[in-house]
Enzyme design. Structure first.
Site, short mmCIF file in Angstrom:
data_model
loop_
_atom_site.label_atom_id
_atom_site.label_comp_id
_atom_site.label_asym_id
_atom_site.label_seq_id
_atom_site.Cartn_x
_atom_site.Cartn_y
_atom_site.Cartn_z
N GLU A 140 5.51 11.10 -1.14
CA GLU A 140 4.42 12.07 -0.84
C GLU A 140 3.54 12.30 -2.07
OE1 GLU A 140 5.13 15.33 1.83
OE2 GLU A 140 6.97 14.39 2.53
N ARG A 170 34.97 26.85 -17.93
CA ARG A 170 35.52 25.75 -18.74
C ARG A 170 35.96 26.27 -20.12
NH1 ARG A 170 38.06 20.99 -19.05
NH2 ARG A 170 37.23 19.59 -20.65
N ALA A 220 0.85 -1.21 0.00
CA ALA A 220 0.00 0.00 0.00
C ALA A 220 0.87 1.24 0.00
CB ALA A 220 -0.94 -0.01 1.21
N ILE A 240 10.18 3.85 5.55
CA ILE A 240 9.97 4.85 6.59
C ILE A 240 11.26 5.64 6.84
CG2 ILE A 240 9.14 5.27 8.94
CD1 ILE A 240 7.10 4.07 6.75
C1 LIG Z 1 13.31 7.78 -0.26
C2 LIG Z 1 11.89 7.50 0.15
C3 LIG Z 1 11.43 7.94 1.39
C4 LIG Z 1 10.13 7.66 1.80
N1 LIG Z 1 9.73 8.04 3.06
C5 LIG Z 1 8.50 7.67 3.51
C6 LIG Z 1 8.11 7.97 4.86
O1 LIG Z 1 8.84 8.60 5.64
N2 LIG Z 1 6.89 7.52 5.28
C7 LIG Z 1 6.06 6.82 4.47
O2 LIG Z 1 4.97 6.45 4.93
N3 LIG Z 1 6.39 6.53 3.18
C8 LIG Z 1 7.60 6.94 2.69
N4 LIG Z 1 7.97 6.63 1.40
C9 LIG Z 1 7.08 5.82 0.57
C10 LIG Z 1 6.46 6.59 -0.57
O3 LIG Z 1 5.48 7.46 -0.11
C11 LIG Z 1 5.95 5.55 -1.59
O4 LIG Z 1 7.10 4.98 -2.19
C12 LIG Z 1 5.04 6.17 -2.63
O5 LIG Z 1 3.82 6.54 -2.07
C13 LIG Z 1 4.80 5.20 -3.79
O6 LIG Z 1 4.37 3.98 -3.30
P1 LIG Z 1 5.06 2.63 -3.79
O7 LIG Z 1 6.54 2.76 -3.61
O8 LIG Z 1 4.38 1.50 -3.13
O9 LIG Z 1 4.80 2.59 -5.35
P2 LIG Z 1 3.44 2.15 -6.06
O10 LIG Z 1 2.28 2.60 -5.28
O11 LIG Z 1 3.57 0.71 -6.41
O12 LIG Z 1 3.51 3.03 -7.37
C14 LIG Z 1 4.45 2.72 -8.41
C15 LIG Z 1 4.30 3.73 -9.50
O13 LIG Z 1 3.02 3.64 -10.06
C16 LIG Z 1 2.68 4.89 -10.66
N5 LIG Z 1 1.33 5.27 -10.26
C17 LIG Z 1 0.85 5.50 -9.02
N6 LIG Z 1 -0.44 5.84 -9.06
C18 LIG Z 1 -0.79 5.84 -10.37
C19 LIG Z 1 -1.98 6.11 -11.09
N7 LIG Z 1 -3.10 6.43 -10.41
N8 LIG Z 1 -1.98 5.99 -12.43
C20 LIG Z 1 -0.88 5.62 -13.09
N9 LIG Z 1 0.28 5.38 -12.48
C21 LIG Z 1 0.33 5.47 -11.15
C22 LIG Z 1 3.73 5.91 -10.19
O14 LIG Z 1 4.65 6.15 -11.23
C23 LIG Z 1 4.41 5.19 -9.06
O15 LIG Z 1 5.75 5.61 -8.89
C24 LIG Z 1 9.27 6.94 0.95
C25 LIG Z 1 9.72 6.52 -0.31
C26 LIG Z 1 11.01 6.78 -0.71
C27 LIG Z 1 11.47 6.30 -2.06
#
Ligand SMILES: Cc1cc2nc3c(=O)[nH]c(=O)nc-3n(C[C@H](O)[C@H](O)[C@H](O)COP(=O)(O)OP(=O)(O)OC[C@H]3O[C@@H](n4cnc5c(N)ncnc54)[C@H](O)[C@@H]3O)c2cc1C
Length: 380
Positions: free
Chosen positions: A364, A269, A133, A160
């Site tokens: 975010e 440069r 999620a 996180i």
């Molecule tokens: C460095 C880093 C720090 C973070 N820190 C925190 C934190 O402190 N706390 C926390 O709770 N979370 C944190 N996160 C998590 C972050 O919020 C999630 O990675 C993000 O919400 C995306 O979720 P996911 O990685 O599961 O990707 P997924 O939900 O699997 O999404 C994958 C991709 O699908 C695409 N996508 C998404 N929605 C749609 C749509 N509706 N239509 C088409 N394409 C779409 C986007 O390109 C997305 O990148 C962090 C992430 C990173 C990389």
């Protein structure tokens, strides 16, 4: 001092201009030698302590009845990011990690956590995402089951920030009052609570403390709940609403630094009997970079100003985040190109900016999520 002409724009009050100039001078003195190749946890703790001692973290929390000054946190993040990405991260997580307490904490909760966050004595974290999620965060599974005067937490949170070094986590878990987003509650979970373990430390391209957390029958007192049962999702969204514009501001800071580095490189440069800067293609590249930086800045501070006027900024914040993060990626890529081989050498500033910016287009709310928000708002 860097180019700070935008401080003359009408979005700011005198106190904002003073804040940005004072912080820029402080960064010049204190952030010149932040080493990202050493123990990143220790480096982060040191930065939080420094930011707390200097008083900058006071802006990351809001006193009783006060609102967070959006323009202040945006100027702070822009300035810190321009000087050092890890310092920006340290500031941002104190704000995001304690944001729900600033917004919804009881007097006791606020007193117990916020002063320590502001002094840089307690590290905060925001635990929302789960392995299954992320973008679809309402699909979360981590559960909170009522048991006497406490709740039992079970499940996992991942990605996180500050995971592993935080003193407390603001955690969102399914408490089941209703299906979907209406059955989620928020809790303050102290890091030393039995049943909370760091299941995995996650290494990323721009090193930051990051972890996957596991909760196994982790007992948290009801007094640690933030807001009412079932109100957690709304609180998570309200917290993100405050800080989303500041992610755009951090991207702007990275882009501004890349433009500054690119300009210096182009002017110094020697090439084809002149300088890289004398070539028309270089001037076109620099012009595009400058236009992107200024349009991002206009969007960031429009959103921040509107929010400080008490306006709803769903569309404007999404526009700012989308434009500033995507734009910064392009500006930084162009700066890497101007540096030639040096641009990809480890230790060069543009090389670290190239790694630093990438995650901002994902967390975010990924860029696609921002597009959906903007589209939905336009069609309302
Ligand atoms: C460095 C880093 C720090 C973070 N820190 C925190 C934190 O402190 N706390 C926390 O709770 N979370 C944190 N996160 C998590 C972050 O919020 C999630 O990675 C993000 O919400 C995306 O979720 P996911 O990685 O599961 O990707 P997924 O939900 O699997 O999404 C994958 C991709 O699908 C695409 N996508 C998404 N929605 C749609 C749509 N509706 N239509 C088409 N394409 C779409 C986007 O390109 C997305 O990148 C962090 C992430 C990173 C990389």
């Amino acid at each position: 001092m860097a180019d700070m002409e935008h401080l003359d724009w009408p979005f700011f009050d005198a106190k904002h201009r003073e804040l940005a100039r004072a912080l820029d001078a402080w960064c010049g003195e204190h952030l010149q030698h932040v080493d990202h190749d050493v123990d990143i946890d220790a480096q982060c703790r040191t930065l939080v302590a420094q930011l707390g001692t200097a008083g900058w973290l006071n802006h990351a929390v809001a006193g009783e009845g006060q609102a967070i000054d959006t323009r202040a946190i945006c100027l702070i993040r822009e300035t810190l990011a321009r000087h050092d990405g890890l310092a920006d991260f340290a500031f941002a997580m104190q704000g995001l990690g304690s944001g729900a307490i600033s917004l919804q904490g009881t007097a006791e909760q606020r007193e117990r956590y916020l002063p320590r966050v502001a002094r840089g004595e307690a590290l905060a974290a925001f635990a929302l995402s789960e392995p299954e999620a992320g973008s679809d965060v309402a699909a979360m599974q981590c559960s909170a089951t009522e048991d006497g005067d406490s709740y039992l937490l079970n499940g996992e949170k991942t990605w996180i920030s500050n995971g592993g070094i935080a003193d407390f986590y603001v955690l969102f878990a399914r408490s089941g009052e209703a299906p979907g987003s209406r059955g989620i509650s928020a809790f303050i979970v102290d890091a030393d609570l039995p049943g909370l373990e760091i299941a995995e430390r996650i290494a990323v391209i721009a090193p930051h403390p990051l972890a996957r957390l596991r909760f196994t029958n982790c007992r948290v007192a009801k007094s640690q709940m933030l807001g009412a049962p079932g109100e957690g999702f709304k609180l998570a969204m309200r917290t993100l609403d405050v800080f989303r514009t500041s992610v755009a501001a951090a991207a702007l800071g990275f882009a501004r630094r890349a433009l500054q580095e690119g300009l210096n490189q182009a002017k110094s440069r020697p090439m084809f009997g002149a300088r890289l800067a004398d070539l028309p293609l270089t001037q076109a590249k620099l012009a595009d970079m400058a236009c992107t930086v200024d349009s991002s800045a206009l969007m960031v501070y429009r959103a921040a100003w509107l929010r400080d006027q008490g306006k709803t900024i769903t569309k404007e914040a999404a526009m700012a985040k989308l434009m500033a993060t995507e734009g910064a990626q392009q500006v930084i890529d162009a700066a890497v190109q101007l540096f030639g081989g040096r641009g990809v050498r480890r230790g060069e500033i543009v090389e670290s900016l190239y790694r630093e910016i990438r995650a901002l287009r994902i967390y975010e709310g990924a860029s696609e999520v921002q597009q959906l928000i903007i589209g939905r708002e336009l069609l309302k």
